[in-house]
Structures are given as C-alpha cells and as structure tokens.
Design a protein around this motif. Structure first.
Motif, PDB file in Angstrom:
ATOM      1  N   ASN A 135     -14.329  52.509  23.556  1.00 15.41           N
ATOM      2  CA  ASN A 135     -14.186  52.758  22.118  1.00 15.41           C
ATOM      3  C   ASN A 135     -14.234  51.504  21.252  1.00 15.41           C
ATOM      4  OD1 ASN A 135     -13.824  55.535  22.587  1.00 15.41           O
ATOM      5  ND2 ASN A 135     -11.639  55.252  22.941  1.00 15.41           N
ATOM      6  N   PHE A 136     -13.640  50.413  21.716  1.00 18.36           N
ATOM      7  CA  PHE A 136     -13.499  49.246  20.849  1.00 18.36           C
ATOM      8  C   PHE A 136     -14.834  48.657  20.387  1.00 18.36           C
ATOM      9  CE2 PHE A 136     -13.122  44.574  20.504  1.00 18.36           C
ATOM     10  CZ  PHE A 136     -12.402  44.536  19.318  1.00 18.36           C
ATOM     11  N   PRO A 137     -15.835  48.455  21.256  1.00 24.26           N
ATOM     12  CA  PRO A 137     -17.094  47.886  20.756  1.00 24.26           C
ATOM     13  C   PRO A 137     -17.751  48.745  19.685  1.00 24.26           C
ATOM     14  CG  PRO A 137     -16.984  47.712  23.147  1.00 24.26           C
ATOM     15  CD  PRO A 137     -15.850  48.590  22.735  1.00 24.26           C
ATOM     16  N   ALA A 138     -17.770  50.063  19.895  1.00 29.64           N
ATOM     17  CA  ALA A 138     -18.408  50.942  18.912  1.00 29.64           C
ATOM     18  C   ALA A 138     -17.639  50.941  17.589  1.00 29.64           C
ATOM     19  CB  ALA A 138     -18.500  52.364  19.468  1.00 29.64           C
ATOM     20  N   LEU A 139     -16.315  50.972  17.646  1.00 22.70           N
ATOM     21  CA  LEU A 139     -15.523  50.961  16.417  1.00 22.70           C
ATOM     22  C   LEU A 139     -15.680  49.646  15.665  1.00 22.70           C
ATOM     23  CD1 LEU A 139     -12.221  52.662  17.631  1.00 22.70           C
ATOM     24  CD2 LEU A 139     -13.979  53.641  16.153  1.00 22.70           C
ATOM     25  N   ALA A 140     -15.652  48.533  16.394  1.00 14.63           N
ATOM     26  CA  ALA A 140     -15.767  47.229  15.739  1.00 14.63           C
ATOM     27  C   ALA A 140     -17.120  47.055  15.063  1.00 14.63           C
ATOM     28  CB  ALA A 140     -15.535  46.123  16.767  1.00 14.63           C
ATOM     29  N   LEU A 141     -18.199  47.449  15.745  1.00 12.96           N
ATOM     30  CA  LEU A 141     -19.529  47.281  15.164  1.00 12.96           C
ATOM     31  C   LEU A 141     -19.805  48.293  14.063  1.00 12.96           C
ATOM     32  CD1 LEU A 141     -21.649  46.459  18.348  1.00 12.96           C
ATOM     33  CD2 LEU A 141     -20.779  44.900  16.600  1.00 12.96           C
ATOM     34  N   ALA A 142     -19.206  49.476  14.146  1.00 14.17           N
ATOM     35  CA  ALA A 142     -19.389  50.466  13.088  1.00 14.17           C
ATOM     36  C   ALA A 142     -18.804  49.982  11.758  1.00 14.17           C
ATOM     37  CB  ALA A 142     -18.749  51.791  13.491  1.00 14.17           C
ATOM     38  N   LEU A 143     -17.780  49.137  11.830  1.00 10.26           N
ATOM     39  CA  LEU A 143     -17.142  48.624  10.619  1.00 10.26           C
ATOM     40  C   LEU A 143     -17.707  47.292  10.144  1.00 10.26           C
ATOM     41  CD1 LEU A 143     -13.409  49.407  11.534  1.00 10.26           C
ATOM     42  CD2 LEU A 143     -14.888  50.690   9.967  1.00 10.26           C
ATOM     43  N   SER A 144     -18.539  46.649  10.957  1.00 13.03           N
ATOM     44  CA  SER A 144     -18.942  45.284  10.612  1.00 13.03           C
ATOM     45  C   SER A 144     -20.445  45.025  10.664  1.00 13.03           C
ATOM     46  CB  SER A 144     -18.239  44.289  11.552  1.00 13.03           C
ATOM     47  OG  SER A 144     -18.581  44.551  12.915  1.00 13.03           O
ATOM     48  N   GLY A 182     -24.220  47.023  25.247  1.00 14.31           N
ATOM     49  CA  GLY A 182     -24.841  48.334  25.146  1.00 14.31           C
ATOM     50  C   GLY A 182     -25.037  48.765  23.700  1.00 14.31           C
ATOM     51  N   CYS A 183     -24.060  48.494  22.832  1.00 19.36           N
ATOM     52  CA  CYS A 183     -24.208  48.814  21.416  1.00 19.36           C
ATOM     53  C   CYS A 183     -25.363  48.035  20.793  1.00 19.36           C
ATOM     54  CB  CYS A 183     -22.910  48.501  20.674  1.00 19.36           C
ATOM     55  SG  CYS A 183     -21.507  49.566  21.091  1.00 19.36           S
ATOM     56  N   LEU A 184     -25.470  46.752  21.142  1.00 22.07           N
ATOM     57  CA  LEU A 184     -26.530  45.913  20.580  1.00 22.07           C
ATOM     58  C   LEU A 184     -27.912  46.369  21.042  1.00 22.07           C
ATOM     59  CD1 LEU A 184     -27.416  43.377  19.021  1.00 22.07           C
ATOM     60  CD2 LEU A 184     -27.035  42.068  21.115  1.00 22.07           C
ATOM     61  N   VAL A 185     -28.053  46.591  22.339  1.00 25.75           N
ATOM     62  CA  VAL A 185     -29.353  47.001  22.877  1.00 25.75           C
ATOM     63  C   VAL A 185     -29.736  48.380  22.359  1.00 25.75           C
ATOM     64  CG1 VAL A 185     -30.593  47.567  24.998  1.00 25.75           C
ATOM     65  CG2 VAL A 185     -29.117  45.549  24.921  1.00 25.75           C
ATOM     66  N   GLY A 186     -28.784  49.323  22.363  1.00 29.42           N
ATOM     67  CA  GLY A 186     -29.083  50.666  21.882  1.00 29.42           C
ATOM     68  C   GLY A 186     -29.480  50.684  20.419  1.00 29.42           C
ATOM     69  N   SER A 187     -28.831  49.865  19.596  1.00 24.72           N
ATOM     70  CA  SER A 187     -29.180  49.817  18.177  1.00 24.72           C
ATOM     71  C   SER A 187     -30.533  49.171  17.950  1.00 24.72           C
ATOM     72  CB  SER A 187     -28.096  49.050  17.409  1.00 24.72           C
ATOM     73  OG  SER A 187     -26.849  49.707  17.499  1.00 24.72           O
ATOM     74  N   LYS A 188     -30.840  48.130  18.719  1.00 25.01           N
ATOM     75  CA  LYS A 188     -32.124  47.455  18.545  1.00 25.01           C
ATOM     76  C   LYS A 188     -33.285  48.323  19.014  1.00 25.01           C
ATOM     77  CE  LYS A 188     -30.789  43.531  16.803  1.00 25.01           C
ATOM     78  NZ  LYS A 188     -31.217  43.115  15.441  1.00 25.01           N
ATOM     79  N   LEU A 189     -33.073  49.088  20.085  1.00 22.80           N
ATOM     80  CA  LEU A 189     -34.144  49.918  20.611  1.00 22.80           C
ATOM     81  C   LEU A 189     -34.292  51.234  19.859  1.00 22.80           C
ATOM     82  CD1 LEU A 189     -33.703  49.425  24.468  1.00 22.80           C
ATOM     83  CD2 LEU A 189     -35.302  48.265  22.918  1.00 22.80           C
ATOM     84  N   SER A 190     -33.283  51.598  19.092  1.00 22.63           N
ATOM     85  CA  SER A 190     -33.336  52.859  18.371  1.00 22.63           C
ATOM     86  C   SER A 190     -34.292  52.743  17.185  1.00 22.63           C
ATOM     87  CB  SER A 190     -31.934  53.246  17.874  1.00 22.63           C
ATOM     88  OG  SER A 190     -32.005  54.396  17.060  1.00 22.63           O
ATOM     89  N   ARG A 191     -35.041  53.799  16.956  1.00 21.59           N
ATOM     90  CA  ARG A 191     -35.993  53.826  15.847  1.00 21.59           C
ATOM     91  C   ARG A 191     -35.415  54.500  14.616  1.00 21.59           C
ATOM     92  NH1 ARG A 191     -41.724  55.492  18.832  1.00 21.59           N
ATOM     93  NH2 ARG A 191     -41.786  53.720  20.276  1.00 21.59           N
ATOM     94  N   ALA A 192     -34.153  54.915  14.710  1.00 14.70           N
ATOM     95  CA  ALA A 192     -33.546  55.586  13.562  1.00 14.70           C
ATOM     96  C   ALA A 192     -33.403  54.609  12.407  1.00 14.70           C
ATOM     97  CB  ALA A 192     -32.183  56.150  13.948  1.00 14.70           C
TER      98      ALA A 192
END
Length: 210
Positions: A127-136, A192-202
C-alpha cells in the motif's frame, strides 16, 4: 542440542505472555491477590482488543471482496444488494478459515508480535508506494498503482517464505537473510509503480491530481 531447541521453543511461547507475566509480577506474584487481579485485567483487555481487531479485519476484507472485487471488477456494477451480501458472507467464512489454518500451521511457538510485524510488512509493501506516489506524482496512473501493489504484495510474501523465520533450517539455510522483507519489498513496490505508470498509455488528467 535437543535441550537447546526445546528451551528456544519455550522462550518463544513465553514471549507471547510477556504482558500478563509483567502484570502478575507487578501485582505481587502468581500467588498474590494483586497478581491474579492484574493478570485477569490484562487478559481481558487483550482478549477484547484481539476480538475487535479480528472482527474489523474480517469485515473490511469481506466488504472489499464483495463491493470492490465482485461487484465492480467481476460483475462490473451489475451485482444487486442481495448478491453482495451473499459474497460478503462467503468471503468472511473463507477468510476466517484461512486465518485459522495459518494459525494452526504456525503453531504455539510463533511470537504473536513477530506475526503482526510480518502482516504490517506485507501491508506496507503493497500500500505505501501506491499511496505515496498517488499524493506526490502527477504521472502516476491506475496501471502503475496496480503494478506497484501486486509487486509489493508478491515480493513481500515470497521474501517472508524465504526468510529464516519460515524457511526450514533457519538462518543457516534461508535464501533471504532478513527477518522482515520491507527493506527490499517496499523499493520493489515503488519500482512497480514507476514501471507500470511509464508503460501505461492512459492519459494523465491533471484535474484528478490533488
């Protein structure tokens, strides 16, 4: 060697009784009235606390399974209230059975505080990585959150299995030398958050960022 192993197991079992034994000692010992009263009070508080925590965890897990997983993901919003209640009851029974099975497998020699630490390690890794990056981070996407949560969850569970506390043979044979996985699993969750966001086309909507 056998005597040393038995002594170690007995020490682990006594670690779960640290608070009641301390209360008993402060009350005057096992034969004193104050020791018995203090022990009974600490035992009652511990039982009520454990019952409340377990009930809250089961309710939150069953609610997430019925509302988030079943209704929104599997049924895509088509599940009615009666169906959600049925799924919540079934998931409560399944979660309770899994908890009982894990407790029986762990046995009486596992320290409760250590098991709580492992559970918090898994929760923090997921939970912590996703919560931290969602806010920052404005570039954080849904796929990044899903990838980070999955990466943190899987890595923490795998590292716990490979740790000296679970792996047969202890620290001498364990592939992962640390008792808690967070030193490795939390950075893997951020990765995982970084790679998933970079590879996502959304596309990133700035209006959703607060």
């Amino acid at each position: 060697m056998l005597t040393s192993l038995r002594g170690r197991e007995a020490g682990r079992a006594r670690a779960n009784l640290a608070a009641p034994l301390l209360a008993q000692h402060l009350g005057g010992g096992p034969d004193a009235f104050g020791g018995q009263v203090f022990t009974a009070f600490v035992g009652a508080v511990a039982f009520a606390t454990i019952l409340a925590v377990v009930a809250g965890l089961v309710l939150s897990a069953s609610g997430s399974a019925s509302h988030d997983l079943w209704s929104n993901v599997i049924r895509r919003g088509d599940a009615d209230e009666r169906e959600q209640k049925l799924v919540a009851r079934l998931s409560s029974a399944v979660i309770g059975a899994i908890a009982v099975a894990v407790t029986l497998v762990a046995g009486p020699n596992f320290t409760v505080a250590f098991l709580v630490g492992l559970a918090l390690s898994v929760a923090a890794s997921a939970n912590f990585p996703a919560l931290a990056l969602a806010l920052s981070w404005r570039g954080f996407t849904t796929w990044g959150a899903l990838t980070g949560i999955a990466n943190g969850l899987v890595s923490s569970v795998v590292l716990i299995v490979l740790s000296p506390a679970v792996w047969p043979g202890g620290a001498a044979c364990a592939p992962f030398p640390l008792g808690y996985p967070t030193l490795v699993s939390i950075p893997l969750g951020f990765l995982g958050c970084l790679v998933g966001s970079k590879l996502s086309r959304a596309s990133v909507d700035d209006t959703k960022f607060t």
